[in-house]
Design a protein around this motif. Structure first.
Motif, PDB file in Angstrom:
ATOM      1  N   SER A  15      -5.388  -6.020   4.185  1.00 14.96           N
ATOM      2  CA  SER A  15      -4.217  -6.374   3.371  1.00 14.96           C
ATOM      3  C   SER A  15      -3.625  -5.156   2.677  1.00 14.96           C
ATOM      4  N   GLY A  16      -4.483  -4.328   2.071  1.00 16.11           N
ATOM      5  CA  GLY A  16      -3.989  -3.182   1.313  1.00 16.11           C
ATOM      6  C   GLY A  16      -3.311  -2.137   2.172  1.00 16.11           C
ATOM      7  N   ILE A  17      -3.892  -1.822   3.319  1.00 18.12           N
ATOM      8  CA  ILE A  17      -3.264  -0.854   4.231  1.00 18.12           C
ATOM      9  C   ILE A  17      -1.920  -1.394   4.719  1.00 18.12           C
ATOM     10  N   GLY A  18      -1.885  -2.675   5.086  1.00 18.23           N
ATOM     11  CA  GLY A  18      -0.622  -3.269   5.536  1.00 18.23           C
ATOM     12  C   GLY A  18       0.430  -3.264   4.452  1.00 18.23           C
ATOM     13  N   ALA A  19       0.041  -3.593   3.212  1.00 23.35           N
ATOM     14  CA  ALA A  19       0.991  -3.607   2.100  1.00 23.35           C
ATOM     15  C   ALA A  19       1.514  -2.214   1.805  1.00 23.35           C
ATOM     16  N   ALA A  20       0.623  -1.221   1.844  1.00 21.38           N
ATOM     17  CA  ALA A  20       1.050   0.159   1.586  1.00 21.38           C
ATOM     18  C   ALA A  20       2.015   0.646   2.664  1.00 21.38           C
ATOM     19  N   ASP A  29      11.362   5.245  -1.846  1.00 21.23           N
ATOM     20  CA  ASP A  29      11.524   5.969  -3.105  1.00 21.23           C
ATOM     21  C   ASP A  29      10.488   5.571  -4.158  1.00 21.23           C
ATOM     22  N   LYS A  30       9.716   4.531  -3.893  1.00 21.39           N
ATOM     23  CA  LYS A  30       8.708   4.092  -4.862  1.00 21.39           C
ATOM     24  C   LYS A  30       7.474   4.990  -4.779  1.00 21.39           C
ATOM     25  N   THR A  31       6.928   5.330  -5.917  1.00 19.65           N
ATOM     26  CA  THR A  31       5.643   6.014  -5.939  1.00 19.65           C
ATOM     27  C   THR A  31       4.545   4.957  -6.003  1.00 19.65           C
ATOM     28  N   PHE A  32       3.481   5.202  -5.271  1.00 19.12           N
ATOM     29  CA  PHE A  32       2.389   4.234  -5.281  1.00 19.12           C
ATOM     30  C   PHE A  32       1.082   4.925  -4.925  1.00 19.12           C
ATOM     31  N   ALA A  33       0.000   4.260  -5.291  1.00 20.26           N
ATOM     32  CA  ALA A  33      -1.342   4.709  -4.923  1.00 20.26           C
ATOM     33  C   ALA A  33      -2.167   3.481  -4.579  1.00 20.26           C
ATOM     34  N   VAL A  34      -3.181   3.703  -3.745  1.00 18.92           N
ATOM     35  CA  VAL A  34      -4.105   2.645  -3.349  1.00 18.92           C
ATOM     36  C   VAL A  34      -5.477   2.985  -3.919  1.00 18.92           C
ATOM     37  N   LEU A  94      -0.647   7.513   4.453  1.00 16.92           N
ATOM     38  CA  LEU A  94      -1.434   7.033   3.315  1.00 16.92           C
ATOM     39  C   LEU A  94      -2.624   7.914   2.982  1.00 16.92           C
ATOM     40  N   ASP A  95      -2.908   8.883   3.801  1.00 16.58           N
ATOM     41  CA  ASP A  95      -4.130   9.672   3.617  1.00 16.58           C
ATOM     42  C   ASP A  95      -4.249  10.242   2.207  1.00 16.58           C
ATOM     43  N   GLY A  96      -3.159  10.748   1.644  1.00 19.51           N
ATOM     44  CA  GLY A  96      -3.221  11.332   0.306  1.00 19.51           C
ATOM     45  C   GLY A  96      -2.997  10.342  -0.812  1.00 19.51           C
ATOM     46  N   ARG A  97      -2.741   9.079  -0.465  1.00 22.01           N
ATOM     47  CA  ARG A  97      -2.428   8.076  -1.484  1.00 22.01           C
ATOM     48  C   ARG A  97      -3.616   7.173  -1.822  1.00 22.01           C
ATOM     49  N   ILE A  98      -4.667   7.211  -1.002  1.00 21.27           N
ATOM     50  CA  ILE A  98      -5.803   6.329  -1.224  1.00 21.27           C
ATOM     51  C   ILE A  98      -6.843   7.035  -2.088  1.00 21.27           C
ATOM     52  N   ARG A  99      -7.201   6.424  -3.200  1.00 21.56           N
ATOM     53  CA  ARG A  99      -8.224   6.962  -4.107  1.00 21.56           C
ATOM     54  C   ARG A  99      -9.528   6.201  -3.830  1.00 21.56           C
ATOM     55  N   TYR A 100     -10.462   6.849  -3.165  1.00 22.11           N
ATOM     56  CA  TYR A 100     -11.718   6.206  -2.812  1.00 22.11           C
ATOM     57  C   TYR A 100     -12.706   6.238  -3.980  1.00 22.11           C
ATOM     58  N   ASN A 101     -13.748   5.381  -3.867  1.00 23.87           N
ATOM     59  CA  ASN A 101     -14.771   5.269  -4.918  1.00 23.87           C
ATOM     60  C   ASN A 101     -14.141   4.990  -6.283  1.00 23.87           C
ATOM     61  N   SER A 102     -13.029   4.259  -6.280  1.00 23.54           N
ATOM     62  CA  SER A 102     -12.277   3.999  -7.513  1.00 23.54           C
ATOM     63  C   SER A 102     -12.057   2.493  -7.664  1.00 23.54           C
ATOM     64  N   ARG A 103     -12.789   1.909  -8.572  1.00 22.08           N
ATOM     65  CA  ARG A 103     -12.735   0.463  -8.777  1.00 22.08           C
ATOM     66  C   ARG A 103     -11.900   0.141 -10.025  1.00 22.08           C
ATOM     67  N   VAL A 104     -10.875  -0.689  -9.851  1.00 20.87           N
ATOM     68  CA  VAL A 104     -10.095  -1.165 -10.993  1.00 20.87           C
ATOM     69  C   VAL A 104     -10.856  -2.328 -11.618  1.00 20.87           C
TER      70      VAL A 104
END
Length: 508
Positions: A15-20, A29-34, A94-104
């Protein structure tokens, strides 16, 4: 200094990869991070590593509409799905937009600033976690509804006396060697149905122990129609054709099962009897008491389970566990199943939106008091949506619709001067369950989730109906400006001061 984004997506699974990818394509133009809690993308497909793990939906509907599935198999294994997701992420930048080991772990909305403050726990060592805060104007949760940290295992009397190995499929040990071993799999769902024939290829013998039967149906691994379409059509056209065919087929099968349950029972038992060639075994082990699609149908791919049963490498047993013994399991009937390895394929735990604690203007949100609009936005929670898939069809069909809702809502917010929005709750709305299935893992947890309503656009039905509802629903009529009711009201003089897209990527 706090990092700010226009959109934060929680979860880097299907879901997250598809949404991104949707967000990057439709609103560049939107800034976003995963933010992804695990050390890699893939979600379910990176977590589950048990033998034979595969999709139980066809890949033409489980994949994205904007990226054709090119694999040979319509029912694909874990590695093929992971490779597809990695390709999609790379193609979507998306390679630079995904923050791994990061739990909200907490999301707190402040109406005075019109933004979410997210508390993020980042694993920086084996036993060390650092906390930080990021803010965003819009939050999109794509963590699914499974708890990745906890599985469901009922209490079995005497399990501590068992001298063999007990494993749960959700936490499959990489070093487990079951070659030449006697294996008992406890469970009757998709995981057990996949595990049994896969483990039987190397085990001495596999017994699949179920309390009660599950509705199953045989399905081929490859789709001959897809092979034909790919031979004569461009990849995207072939993908769209197969996607439409399979949407129509699965939707029709679900409708048929719900509308004509007796005929559906006859159809399914007939298909299994033809494959298994044993009417008594079908009556005992593959004829449930519940109606088809009261619980999800389970696919038997290329008849592998039936073949293993016919060849004697898998034995079906329908009975209840009385207690564990040092050398196996005693059943209520008195029969003893000897085992070296017991696999408890007993189900999953559900978790609401990745386990995030939501707070709106100082007040904790009780999700079970709220309703889902368009299957994605939650009443009472501003500038928030979730990527939730179907339970009665391919997950991605609904998850992609939700990503399209998110993009449409973001455009609506931009057109209306960055004013936060929330679904406009209807007074006469009657509550319906979040998931209308009788499966055990759903019954155990469904009362913690937001509810559906009894009419459009507060319910989800099928892909075609939901896609049409999405197109004709007026956002201006359905969404309302969010008004603060909590602790931040006294600061409303600054409400509405949002961070625009022009301010993206800056530190505030």
């Amino acid at each position: 200094m706090t990092e700010h984004f226009d959109v934060v997506i929680v979860g880097a699974g299907l879901s997250g990869i598809g949404a991104a990818c949707r967000l990057g394509r439709e609103l560049p133009d939107k800034t976003f991070a995963v933010f992804e809690a695990r050390p890699c993308l893939g979600g379910t497909w990176s977590l589950f590593t048990y033998p034979g793990v595969r999709s139980d939906s066809d890949m033409f509907t489980l994949s994205y509409p904007f990226k054709p599935w090119r694999g040979a198999d319509a029912i694909a294994g874990r590695q093929a799905i992971l490779h597809y997701l990695e390709e999609a992420a790379a193609e979507g930048g998306l390679d630079g937009r995904i923050r791994y080991n990061s739990r909200v772990v907490e999301a707190s909305w402040d109406s005075a600033r019109s933004r979410w403050s997210l508390t993020v726990e980042q694993r920086v060592g084996p036993d060390e976690v650092a906390r930080s805060t990021v803010t965003c104007a819009f939050l999109y949760a794509c963590a699914g509804y499974y708890d990745y940290e906890r599985a469901y295992t009922p209490e079995f009397e005497g399990i501590e006396s068992f001298t063999g190995t007990v494993v749960h499929p959700q936490f499959w040990p990489e070093e487990l060697d079951y070659t030449g071993r006697r294996v008992v799999i406890i469970g009757s769902g998709a995981t057990a149905i996949t595990l049994a024939p896969s483990m039987a290829e190397h085990a001495e013998h596999v017994t699949m122990l179920q309390r009660s039967p599950t509705w199953v149906f045989p399905i081929p691994r490859r789709d001959v129609a897809a092979d034909w379409a790919r031979a004569v059509l461009p990849p995207l056209a072939a993908h769209r054709l197969m996607r439409a065919k399979n949407i129509a087929f699965t939707g029709s099968l679900y409708w048929f099962c719900r509308r004509y349950p007796r005929a559906a029972r006859s159809l399914l038992t007939g298909l299994v009897t033809r494959s298994l060639q044993d009417r008594d075994a079908v009556a005992e082990h593959f004829t449930p008491t519940y109606a088809p699609w009261d619980q999800r149908l389970c696919a038997v791919v290329d008849e592998d389970l039936f073949t293993a049963i016919r060849h004697g490498t898998v034995t079906m047993v329908t009975d209840h566990v009385d207690r564990f013994l040092p050398a196996g399991i005693r059943l209520r009937s008195g029969r003893v199943l000897e085992a070296d390895i017991v696999v408890t394929a007993t189900g999953l735990q559900m978790q609401v939106f990745g386990g995030i604690d939501f707070v709106v203007d100082g007040r904790p949100v009780t999700m079970s008091d709220e309703f889902l609009w368009q299957g994605t936005m939650v009443t009472g929670v501003p500038n928030f949506a979730a990527g939730i898939g179907y339970a009665n069809a391919s997950w991605t069909l609904r998850a992609d619709l939700n990503a399209r809702v998110m993009c449409r809502v973001l455009r609506h917010i931009d057109r209306n001067g960055q004013v936060p929005v929330v679904p406009r709750r209807e007074e006469t709305l009657a509550a319906r369950p979040f998931l209308d299935l009788s499966s055990g893992y759903i019954r155990r947890s469904v009362d913690r989730f937001p509810r559906h309503g009894d009419r459009d656009p507060w319910q989800t039905r099928n892909y075609v109906r939901d896609a049409l509802t999405l197109r004709r629903t007026s956002l201006r009529g359905s969404l309302a400006p969010f008004r603060s009711t909590g602790a931040s009201r006294r600061r409303e003089g600054t409400a509405g001061q949002n961070v625009s897209s022009a301010d993206r990527t800056r530190l505030v």
